[in-house]
Design a protein around this motif. Structure first.
Motif, short mmCIF file in Angstrom:
data_model
loop_
_atom_site.label_atom_id
_atom_site.label_comp_id
_atom_site.label_asym_id
_atom_site.label_seq_id
_atom_site.Cartn_x
_atom_site.Cartn_y
_atom_site.Cartn_z
N ASP A 59 39.98 51.24 25.40
CA ASP A 59 39.96 49.79 26.18
C ASP A 59 40.41 48.90 25.12
O ASP A 59 40.35 49.05 24.03
CB ASP A 59 38.31 49.47 26.66
CG ASP A 59 37.77 50.01 27.71
OD1 ASP A 59 38.45 50.03 28.85
OD2 ASP A 59 36.74 50.79 27.37
N ALA A 61 39.21 46.11 24.04
CA ALA A 61 38.22 45.41 23.48
C ALA A 61 37.71 46.20 22.35
O ALA A 61 37.31 45.61 21.41
CB ALA A 61 36.89 45.21 24.48
N ALA A 86 44.87 44.39 28.19
CA ALA A 86 43.35 43.45 28.37
C ALA A 86 43.08 43.26 29.69
O ALA A 86 43.86 43.10 30.42
CB ALA A 86 44.04 42.35 27.30
N GLY A 87 41.68 43.05 29.82
CA GLY A 87 41.05 42.81 31.29
C GLY A 87 41.12 43.83 32.20
O GLY A 87 40.88 43.66 33.36
N THR A 88 41.65 45.31 31.86
CA THR A 88 41.64 46.20 32.76
C THR A 88 40.50 47.54 32.19
O THR A 88 40.40 47.32 31.04
CB THR A 88 43.07 47.04 32.89
OG1 THR A 88 43.32 47.64 31.64
CG2 THR A 88 43.99 46.04 33.29
N ASP A 89 40.12 48.18 32.97
CA ASP A 89 39.42 49.22 32.73
C ASP A 89 40.09 50.53 32.17
O ASP A 89 40.97 51.12 33.02
CB ASP A 89 38.50 49.69 33.80
CG ASP A 89 37.42 50.70 33.72
OD1 ASP A 89 37.30 51.25 32.43
OD2 ASP A 89 36.76 51.22 34.75
#
Length: 144
Positions: A59, A61, A86-89
């Motif tokens: 990820d 993150a 970013a912002g995706t799983d």
């Protein structure tokens, strides 16, 4: 201990089987600790010892959670760790790559929220445990 995570090159005409590593899951596998880059290094090393070509997917993150940010960023820049946008799983990418490449997945995640779209994921799973610098893989492909 040197952290050598260089890929083994197959001999001519040979292609190593690939393994997708759930980087975020592996990094977070130490109880009560922050995400550890060393966990990823250990799993990659063990996979290479067992004759796999590991592909780490994480990820976006994770770069903010990992203990060794400099080492992590270097591995991303070198292509040793692939980050989901970013912002995706990352789970979707892990499962989709495993299907596309017809390879195993190293993770303790059960991917329950994606079971309908990826029913074959259960048969691809290699569960793992890290204890005192040792990685042990569990390979079960039968329903429990």
């Amino acid at each position: 201990m040197a952290e050598n995570d260089e890929r083994q090159e197959p001999t001519e005409g040979e292609e190593l089987p690939r393994a997708i590593v759930d980087g975020s899951n592996v990094a977070h596998s130490s109880e009560g600790e922050e995400a550890r880059l060393h966990n990823i290094v250990l799993v990659v090393k063990k996979l290479m010892e067992e004759g796999y070509d590991p592909i780490v997917v994480a990820d976006a993150a994770l770069r903010h959670q990992i203990d060794d940010k400099e080492g992590y960023e270097r591995r991303v820049e070198e292509g040793k760790i692939r980050q989901a946008p970013a912002g995706t799983d990352a789970d979707y990418f892990i499962l989709a790559f495993a299907r596309e490449l017809d390879c195993v997945i190293v993770s303790n995640d059960r991917f329950r929220d994606r079971a309908e779209a990826f029913p074959e994921a259960r048969e691809r799973m290699i569960r793992y445990m890290i204890l005192e610098e040792e990685v042990v893989f569990e390979r079960r492909n039968k329903k429990r």
